[in-house]
Structure formats: C-alpha cells, structure tokens
Design a protein around this motif. Structure first.
Motif, short mmCIF file in Angstrom:
data_model
loop_
_atom_site.label_atom_id
_atom_site.label_comp_id
_atom_site.label_asym_id
_atom_site.label_seq_id
_atom_site.Cartn_x
_atom_site.Cartn_y
_atom_site.Cartn_z
N VAL A 133 0.84 -1.21 0.00
CA VAL A 133 0.00 0.00 0.00
C VAL A 133 0.87 1.26 0.00
O VAL A 133 0.40 2.34 -0.34
N PHE A 134 2.14 1.13 0.37
CA PHE A 134 3.03 2.30 0.40
C PHE A 134 3.73 2.55 -0.93
O PHE A 134 4.49 3.50 -1.05
N LEU A 135 3.46 1.68 -1.91
CA LEU A 135 4.13 1.84 -3.21
C LEU A 135 3.91 3.21 -3.84
O LEU A 135 4.86 3.83 -4.32
N PRO A 136 2.67 3.75 -3.85
CA PRO A 136 2.48 5.06 -4.46
C PRO A 136 3.35 6.14 -3.82
O PRO A 136 3.96 6.95 -4.51
N GLU A 137 3.44 6.13 -2.47
CA GLU A 137 4.29 7.11 -1.78
C GLU A 137 5.76 6.92 -2.13
O GLU A 137 6.51 7.87 -2.32
N LEU A 138 6.18 5.64 -2.19
CA LEU A 138 7.58 5.35 -2.50
C LEU A 138 7.92 5.83 -3.91
O LEU A 138 8.98 6.40 -4.15
N LEU A 139 6.98 5.61 -4.83
CA LEU A 139 7.23 6.01 -6.22
C LEU A 139 7.23 7.53 -6.37
O LEU A 139 8.05 8.10 -7.08
N GLU A 140 6.33 8.17 -5.64
CA GLU A 140 6.23 9.63 -5.71
C GLU A 140 7.53 10.29 -5.23
O GLU A 140 7.95 11.31 -5.75
N ARG A 141 8.19 9.66 -4.25
CA ARG A 141 9.43 10.22 -3.70
C ARG A 141 10.68 9.73 -4.41
O ARG A 141 11.79 10.17 -4.09
N SER A 142 10.52 8.78 -5.30
CA SER A 142 11.69 8.14 -5.89
C SER A 142 12.46 9.07 -6.82
O SER A 142 11.87 9.78 -7.64
N CYS A 143 13.79 9.09 -6.67
CA CYS A 143 14.58 9.84 -7.65
C CYS A 143 15.35 8.85 -8.51
O CYS A 143 16.35 9.19 -9.13
N SER A 144 14.91 7.59 -8.52
CA SER A 144 15.59 6.55 -9.32
C SER A 144 14.93 6.33 -10.66
O SER A 144 15.58 5.84 -11.60
N ILE A 145 13.64 6.66 -10.75
CA ILE A 145 12.87 6.38 -11.96
C ILE A 145 13.53 7.04 -13.18
O ILE A 145 13.86 8.23 -13.14
N GLY A 146 13.72 6.27 -14.22
CA GLY A 146 14.29 6.81 -15.46
C GLY A 146 15.81 6.80 -15.47
O GLY A 146 16.42 7.14 -16.48
N LYS A 147 16.43 6.41 -14.35
CA LYS A 147 17.91 6.42 -14.28
C LYS A 147 18.49 5.15 -14.91
O LYS A 147 17.89 4.07 -14.84
N LYS A 148 19.66 5.31 -15.49
CA LYS A 148 20.36 4.16 -16.10
C LYS A 148 20.98 3.29 -15.01
O LYS A 148 21.58 3.81 -14.06
N VAL A 149 20.80 1.99 -15.15
CA VAL A 149 21.36 1.07 -14.16
C VAL A 149 22.09 -0.07 -14.86
O VAL A 149 21.80 -0.39 -16.02
#
Ligand code: BTN
Length: 242
Positions: free
Chosen positions: A182-198
């Motif tokens: 249930v905390f996934l939306p909050e985690l995603l909203e705060r994430s600065c990893s999305i779109g980063k190359k890994v």
C-alpha cells in the motif's frame, strides 16, 4: 509496539551493537539504540558510513513474521519513514534513491542498513543514519559533492532525539499494515531513481537498463535495453553515474 530507547555517547556501529545484544538474548519489541557518533559506521555492501558527532545514528530492532524474501521492503519503509519525518520537521522535500538512500537537493542526506537476524525468532535490525549538522569543510574528500547535511542545505536543524522518535513511530505504524505494497504510491512519488540508467547482473552477465519502478515485493523493476521488463533485487543493481 512497545518501544525502549537508549542513547550512548559512542558506538562502533549501533547495528553491530544491537546484533550482538540480540544474539545474547532477544530484545523486547522496538529496542532503539542511538549513538552520538560512530567510530565504525557501516553502510550497505560492506561500505563504511561517515558518522561524526552532529548526525543522527540509530538502530531499531523489531521482530518480524514475514519470510526473508520480504525483507527488502523494510529498507524501503525505513527510508519512507525517515523522509516523511525529516520533511515535516524541516519543511524540505527529501527523495528516495532505491533501495536505501535519502536524498536532499540531489545529494545523499542519509542511508538505511537493514539486517536480518534469524535465530529462534526472526528479527530485523534497521539502522538509520542522517547527516544533520556536518559542515561542508568537514566532509571527507571522497564524499565531497555526493553527500550533504541539513546544515549545508540551510534547513532548520531538528532535535535528533525528537526526529528519531518520530521516525520510529512512523515505522511502527507502517509495519502494522498487513500489505506493505500500500506504500508503493508514496515510494514512487518520492523516488529519484525512476528513469535512471542502471547496470545489473543476470546469470553472471552484466546488463544495462532503465529503472522503471518498484515491484510489490520491493524489487527494482528494470527495462532492459531490448525492452524486456525484469525484477531485480537489491545488491545486484548499480546506478550508472552521469
Ligand atoms: C548506506 O548508506 O549504505 C547505509 C548507511 C546506514 C547507516 C546507519 S547509522 C546507524 C546504523 N549503524 C550503522 O553502522 N549503520 C547504520
């Protein structure tokens, strides 16, 4: 859960200290140990964690029933609890870099190290370190430009004890929720990893991709260069700098 708090003036590592205590005898729910400074602060993947006086360093142990596979999610929840508490205390907007870093204005403000102790009972030792009042000139050469503190960012400095208790209270509330997804939306909203190359390893081979999200079990969702979606666990994913 019942909570007990202790503060010592110095520890090698509050995580190591609590682990030692738990090995000797299981601790009551939410035993929290804070050290004013650490001489051998530990980070993930065997790294060290710079822990001079003026930061907040503590570990909280709590029993878990979950099978070991869900442990990565605890790291994410600790990060979320810390980020929310810092934001409320200081009026800033912290971000989370999967799986365990708290970021402020593009630099690392803190980190989380969750360790699982499996004895008669399953216990998590969650270690949280946040840089509060470290001065720019005291940041070691190798960390310059990478780490920051609330002082460096000109944010108000919270009382470390009050901040710690707020983080633990938030974590306690989060852990009482049956499905942590249930905390996934909050985690995603705060994430600065999305779109980063890994980069990550699969079957022993190095592959590249883009961080695309977080799976319900806390794993990183990565889109490979060929467009395939894979879920990869902590420890096997590295962010490509630049
Ligand atoms: C990381 O940056 O990789 C995680 C850092 C975790 C630091 C905290 S400070 C309190 C606790 N004791 C330790 O030795 N490490 C954690």
């Amino acid at each position: 859960m019942m909570r007990t708090y202790r503060t010592v003036s110095e520890a090698v590592s509050t995580n190591s200290e609590l682990k030692k205590e738990i090995a000797a005898s299981p601790l009551p729910c939410f035993s929290v140990l804070r050290a004013v400074k650490q001489t051998g602060g530990r980070g993930r993947l065997g790294r060290s964690f710079f822990s001079p006086e003026g930061g907040l360093y503590f570990s909280a142990s709590f029993p878990v029933r979950t099978e070991a596979e869900n442990i990565p999610f605890f790291t994410l929840l600790c990060g979320l609890a810390a980020a929310e508490a810092i934001d409320e205390a200081c009026g800033v907007k912290t971000r989370l870099k999967w799986p365990n870093d708290v970021y402020l204005n593009g630099k690392k403000l803190g980190g989380i190290l969750c360790e699982l102790i499996s004895g008669r009972t399953l216990t998590v030792v969650a270690g949280i370190g946040i840089d509060l009042s470290v001065r720019a000139e005291d940041v070691p050469e190798e960390l310059r430009g990478k780490m920051t503190s609330l002082f460096i960012e000109r944010a108000p400095l919270p009382d470390p004890d009050v901040l710690m208790r707020d983080i633990v209270a938030r974590l306690d509330r989060m852990l009482s929720v049956t499905d942590p997804a249930v905390f996934l939306p909050e985690l995603l909203e705060r994430s600065c990893s999305i779109g980063k190359k890994v980069s990550f390893t699969r079957k022993g081979a190095a592959e590249y991709g883009t961080f695309a999200g977080i799976a319900p079990d806390g794993a990183a969702v990565i889109r490979t260069e060929s467009g395939e979606i894979v879920n990869v666990r902590s420890g096997e994913v590295n962010f490509v700098e630049g």
